[in-house]
Design an enzyme around this catalytic site. Sequence first.
Site, mmCIF file in Angstrom:
data_model
loop_
_atom_site.group_PDB
_atom_site.id
_atom_site.type_symbol
_atom_site.label_atom_id
_atom_site.label_comp_id
_atom_site.label_asym_id
_atom_site.label_seq_id
_atom_site.Cartn_x
_atom_site.Cartn_y
_atom_site.Cartn_z
ATOM 1 N N LYS A 82 0.707 4.274 10.633
ATOM 2 C CA LYS A 82 2.169 4.244 10.585
ATOM 3 C C LYS A 82 2.718 5.633 10.879
ATOM 4 C CE LYS A 82 5.856 2.732 7.388
ATOM 5 N NZ LYS A 82 6.087 2.195 6.024
ATOM 6 N N SER A 157 9.077 -1.527 5.518
ATOM 7 C CA SER A 157 9.163 -0.601 6.621
ATOM 8 C C SER A 157 7.885 -0.544 7.464
ATOM 9 C CB SER A 157 9.499 0.803 6.093
ATOM 10 O OG SER A 157 8.459 1.301 5.257
ATOM 11 N N SER A 181 7.257 -2.170 1.134
ATOM 12 C CA SER A 181 7.074 -1.918 2.563
ATOM 13 C C SER A 181 5.715 -2.293 3.121
ATOM 14 C CB SER A 181 7.362 -0.440 2.883
ATOM 15 O OG SER A 181 8.729 -0.166 2.739
#
Length: 469
Positions: A82, A157, A181
């Site tokens: 990420k 996210s 997330s």
Amino acid sequence: MTSSQIWQWGAVETAAAIRSGRVSSEEVTRAHVERLRAKNPSLNAVVVELTDQALETARAADRLQASGAELPTLHGVPVTIKINIDVEGQANSNGVVALKDNIAPGDAPVTANLKKAGAIILGLTNTPEFSMRAFTDNPLHGQTWSPWDKAITCGGSSGGAAVAVAVGIGCIAHGNDIGGSLRWPAFCNGVATVRPSQGRIPAFNPSATVERPPMAQLMSVQGPLCRDVADLRLALEVMSRRDARDPWWVPAPLEGPPVARRVAKAKIPASLEADPEVLALIDRAAAWLTDAGYEVVELEVPDLDEVFQLWVDLISTEIATLQLQQYREQGSPLFQGALDGILTMAKMLDATEYQQGVAYRTRLIRRWLAMLEDWPVILAPVSVQPTPAYDADLVSTEAVRRIFGNDLRFNMAVSALGVPVVTTPIGYVNGHPVGCQLIGGRFREDVCLDAAAAIEARLGLPAHDLWAR
């Protein structure tokens, strides 16, 4: 064998195939690179491609294997990272235009642990601005689309991470979770994840100029997203290896003593507007656990609304005190609207109230841990509603409040507790995946993973359904 077969393998199978010589690291990496180039243009999950470096690393991995050297755990296994943690030499932009040149001077612990284990990084995955929305879109890299239906969100996210692993770009995707997330995008994309106990996986960004606020440190965790539970176990073991840069890291064993096979199915509060089809899938998951030998009883979890509100108040107060100026200066207008929706749910605490809130959090955690002593797994929703539209939080402030306060209340509340949670798929509503939360006592990820494996054995892997479309 063809490359179309190779990218479908999980991390466990891929590592074993490379180790046995059935396939080379370069063949595996090429198969994933081909898959990335075929699927990513229409999904925008991987926003920084590192495919040239990945192929070079794969060739070096094959040379190491040919030398007869001892091979690390994930030797040759492709993964994604990420874009909000540090990969040396790459920009940790966190989806923010102003941070597009925030070049990492070194690797974050998760990145370092994956590299040391022999994993090959294919690229960096998308996140919303400041990783603060439950919907993955930003002005720097754009929208990440659901592979199931472009009308719905991929979540956030860690939306890019979940999409990547769901479609077969990498065997393991790295993500993180401060308010859902990891679990929310796993729900949206039909993959599995583990939000580990606080202190399980070390965290630190060498690019950071200041430390995170206190509750952000105690509520934020790093973790893997995978297509199956076996891969989650392997990824967790690698990611959780020691790194001296995180003073909160705990050298806890990955497996504990036997516990009673008892599951508490969380009672849904009457105040929540819940979709009956989602609840029916939760009931079916409970029945599957019963079939697997668990005793399952519906019980009310402790202080759900209080835990949720405390999470909102503590995190929002920290944002307002320490981070709001940066968010206002660097965030887009759409981000500001979504942020305001979260902040309006909160009571901004003064110094005394903040300290009282931090202290009261311990009492709430104690109540949950007491329940988990008797019921080692709590089965709860991620969301009590199906996956919404890709821009549902931009409709209004009230829409944000409804999504977080109603739909995702269980998801966000559990974030305050520091306990492990596994999210695993449990079926479909309107052809879109739905997942559940399996909550355990501190450092008992193994207990949660065992329950998830029992559900997975009965459902199968949604990724296979996705690939067949």
